[in-house]
Design a protein around this motif. Structure first.
Motif, PDB file in Angstrom:
ATOM      1  N   SER A 351       0.838  -1.190   0.000  1.00 26.79           N
ATOM      2  CA  SER A 351       0.000   0.000   0.000  1.00 26.79           C
ATOM      3  C   SER A 351       0.876   1.244   0.000  1.00 26.79           C
ATOM      4  O   SER A 351       1.988   1.233   0.535  1.00 26.79           O
ATOM      5  N   GLU A 352       0.356   2.323  -0.579  1.00 25.07           N
ATOM      6  CA  GLU A 352       1.085   3.587  -0.552  1.00 25.07           C
ATOM      7  C   GLU A 352       1.086   4.198   0.848  1.00 25.07           C
ATOM      8  O   GLU A 352       2.083   4.772   1.284  1.00 25.07           O
ATOM      9  N   ASP A 353      -0.052   4.102   1.539  1.00 26.36           N
ATOM     10  CA  ASP A 353      -0.171   4.798   2.818  1.00 26.36           C
ATOM     11  C   ASP A 353      -0.864   3.971   3.904  1.00 26.36           C
ATOM     12  O   ASP A 353      -1.168   4.487   4.970  1.00 26.36           O
ATOM     13  N   GLY A 354      -1.136   2.712   3.638  1.00 28.10           N
ATOM     14  CA  GLY A 354      -1.787   1.873   4.633  1.00 28.10           C
ATOM     15  C   GLY A 354      -3.293   1.866   4.542  1.00 28.10           C
ATOM     16  O   GLY A 354      -3.950   1.180   5.320  1.00 28.10           O
ATOM     17  N   SER A 355      -3.870   2.615   3.586  1.00 33.06           N
ATOM     18  CA  SER A 355      -5.333   2.614   3.449  1.00 33.06           C
ATOM     19  C   SER A 355      -5.718   1.610   2.373  1.00 33.06           C
ATOM     20  O   SER A 355      -5.910   0.430   2.656  1.00 33.06           O
ATOM     21  N   ASP A 356      -5.831   2.043   1.123  1.00 33.55           N
ATOM     22  CA  ASP A 356      -6.129   1.103   0.049  1.00 33.55           C
ATOM     23  C   ASP A 356      -4.895   0.262  -0.278  1.00 33.55           C
ATOM     24  O   ASP A 356      -3.770   0.767  -0.293  1.00 33.55           O
ATOM     25  N   MET A 357      -5.126  -1.010  -0.529  1.00 30.00           N
ATOM     26  CA  MET A 357      -4.043  -1.926  -0.896  1.00 30.00           C
ATOM     27  C   MET A 357      -3.960  -2.012  -2.419  1.00 30.00           C
ATOM     28  O   MET A 357      -4.993  -2.155  -3.073  1.00 30.00           O
ATOM     29  N   TYR A 358      -2.760  -1.929  -2.979  1.00 34.02           N
ATOM     30  CA  TYR A 358      -2.672  -2.018  -4.432  1.00 34.02           C
ATOM     31  C   TYR A 358      -2.106  -3.350  -4.915  1.00 34.02           C
ATOM     32  O   TYR A 358      -2.099  -3.621  -6.118  1.00 34.02           O
ATOM     33  N   HIS A 359      -1.648  -4.212  -3.989  1.00 32.44           N
ATOM     34  CA  HIS A 359      -1.073  -5.495  -4.411  1.00 32.44           C
ATOM     35  C   HIS A 359      -1.207  -6.496  -3.273  1.00 32.44           C
ATOM     36  O   HIS A 359      -1.132  -6.131  -2.099  1.00 32.44           O
ATOM     37  N   VAL A 360      -1.417  -7.766  -3.629  1.00 34.61           N
ATOM     38  CA  VAL A 360      -1.520  -8.829  -2.639  1.00 34.61           C
ATOM     39  C   VAL A 360      -0.814 -10.068  -3.189  1.00 34.61           C
ATOM     40  O   VAL A 360      -0.869 -10.343  -4.391  1.00 34.61           O
ATOM     41  N   THR A 361      -0.129 -10.797  -2.304  1.00 38.65           N
ATOM     42  CA  THR A 361       0.616 -11.993  -2.683  1.00 38.65           C
ATOM     43  C   THR A 361       0.363 -13.086  -1.652  1.00 38.65           C
ATOM     44  O   THR A 361      -0.219 -12.835  -0.594  1.00 38.65           O
ATOM     45  N   ILE A 362       0.827 -14.300  -1.947  1.00 41.48           N
ATOM     46  CA  ILE A 362       0.714 -15.411  -1.000  1.00 41.48           C
ATOM     47  C   ILE A 362       2.107 -15.761  -0.490  1.00 41.48           C
ATOM     48  O   ILE A 362       3.011 -16.059  -1.275  1.00 41.48           O
ATOM     49  N   TYR A 363       2.264 -15.714   0.835  1.00 41.08           N
ATOM     50  CA  TYR A 363       3.547 -16.048   1.447  1.00 41.08           C
ATOM     51  C   TYR A 363       3.741 -17.561   1.408  1.00 41.08           C
ATOM     52  O   TYR A 363       2.851 -18.328   1.777  1.00 41.08           O
ATOM     53  N   THR A 364       4.915 -17.991   0.952  1.00 40.58           N
ATOM     54  CA  THR A 364       5.180 -19.432   0.836  1.00 40.58           C
ATOM     55  C   THR A 364       6.204 -19.920   1.848  1.00 40.58           C
ATOM     56  O   THR A 364       6.536 -21.111   1.887  1.00 40.58           O
ATOM     57  N   GLY A 365       6.719 -19.007   2.699  1.00 43.94           N
ATOM     58  CA  GLY A 365       7.699 -19.384   3.711  1.00 43.94           C
ATOM     59  C   GLY A 365       9.115 -19.067   3.263  1.00 43.94           C
ATOM     60  O   GLY A 365       9.392 -18.887   2.073  1.00 43.94           O
TER      61      GLY A 365
END
Length: 398
Positions: A351-365
């Motif tokens: 996120s740019e500022d913690g409000s709207d999220m612009y990207h999401v991923t899946i953590y694989t460890g």
């Protein structure tokens, strides 16, 4: 100026426009093989040429990354605008249906009130029924005259009250439906503008990545020639430098003060192993698939489309096709966990500022994640980037 430099100028111009840079950016002058061969004749010249080539590669990567980030932001804005439009359209349809039903009910109530008026007029022995027939075509007139009549029976009063309430409800719902239509039209315009912006930034990102891919093969080969290595070795070295820079680039983004996690992050349950494993396996199975704006499979993806379908494969809904919606869903469910406690299967947000999220991923460890990045770059598993990473991850299987 060589012809290929003019192409670079077009690409750089499109990228700077996409990320909101107004100043002109000069295209780099890429060295020819003759330049490289000449530099090899002198140790100092060769070292300088190596630095120049490394700088060009870094510039290409930075331009592609900036264009990709701009695309991610624009794409998320479109997803949010589309969600708002979908909700407004549904509200408009619901209110329109309710207003129509209330209008029909009001007609029935008015008819019952009319029958009541006629009955009372006959009982009163006057020509009130004719007066109502002449002046009571509008429900307001009819109900007003009924309301002024004295000594209504309890049943008559109930009929009158019901008719008046139905009339007011129909009028209120009709007004709300008109407002909803106006709001829906405004949101439709906003969604259309957001879509056009997302498409422009998508084109810019694709152009930047194409430029990077077209240039870097020759640059790697030129570096290998100067350093007496291989192009593959130079590509690996550059990838390592890029990953190192991404890790050291910036601290993570905290959540906004006005919207902290609603749960105590220390109380979130550990991930359900089989659910998280299924989501990871699904995401990894898509590695190499193309990125597509608003894609959700079966072989083209954007970031939130990939995470949504990965958890759908595990039988879990995570909040729809939007990084922001997925973060907010996890927040509302009490599924946010500090990044320091991230476990495989958790969702990482940017996120740019913690409000709207612009990207999401899946953590694989192991500090790694699977993502659908941006146009021109396929689904991949890479090291977790720290730049603009949100301080909390989501644990959908908790």
């Amino acid at each position: 100026m060589r012809p290929e430099v003019a192409i670079s100028a077009v690409v750089i111009g499109s990228v700077t426009a996409a990320v909101g840079v107004s100043t002109a950016v000069a295209a780099p002058d890429y060295p020819s093989w003759d330049d490289v061969e000449a530099a090899k004749q002198n140790e100092a010249a060769a070292a300088a040429k190596v630095d120049e080539l490394n700088g060009l590669l870094s510039g290409l990567q930075a331009t592609a990354d900036a264009a990709g980030r701009a695309q991610q932001i624009a794409a998320e804005k479109y997803q949010l605008a589309k969600t708002a439009l979908d909700e407004a359209t549904a509200r408009e349809s619901d209110l329109t249906d309710k207003a129509a039903a209330a209008g029909e009910q009001a007609k029935v109530s008015k008819m019952r009130a009319g029958l009541l008026a006629a009955h009372l007029a006959r009982a009163a022995g006057n020509d009130l029924s004719m007066n109502l027939a002449l002046n009571g075509s509008e429900s307001d007139d009819l109900l007003y005259q009924l309301g002024t009549m004295s000594k209504l029976s309890e049943q008559s009063q109930s009929i009158y009250d019901d008719a008046l309430a139905d009339q007011k409800l129909a009028a209120s719902l009709g007004s709300q439906a008109k407002i909803a239509t106006t709001q829906r039209a405004a949101l439709a315009s906003e969604a259309e503008a957001a879509l056009a912006d997302a498409q422009r930034t998508s084109d810019a990102a694709a152009a930047a990545v194409a430029e990077q891919q077209a240039r870097q093969s020759q640059l790697f080969a030129q570096l290998a020639s100067l350093k007496n290595t291989t192009a593959e070795a130079e590509a690996g070295y550059q990838a390592g430098l890029t990953a190192e820079k991404e890790q050291q680039s910036a601290p993570s983004v905290p959540p906004p003060p006005a919207a902290p996690p609603i749960n105590d992050p220390g109380t979130v349950a550990p991930p359900v192993a089989d659910k998280a494993a299924t989501a990871i396996a699904f995401a990894r199975a898509q590695i190499g698939d193309a990125y597509q704006f608003a894609g959700e499979g079966p072989d083209r993806w954007d970031c939130s489309g990939l995470t949504m379908k990965a958890y759908a494969a595990a039988g879990l809904s995570i909040g729809g096709h939007s990084a922001t919606a997925q973060y907010n869903t996890a927040r509302n469910r009490g599924q946010l966990v500090p990044y320091s406690q991230a476990q495989p299967g958790d969702l990482i947000f940017y996120s740019e500022d913690g409000s709207d999220m612009y990207h999401v991923t899946i953590y694989t460890g192991g500090g790694r994640m699977v993502e659908a990045p941006y146009d021109g770059v396929p689904v991949r598993e890479v090291s977790v980037r720290s730049y603009e990473r949100v301080a909390y991850v989501a644990r959908p299987s908790a």
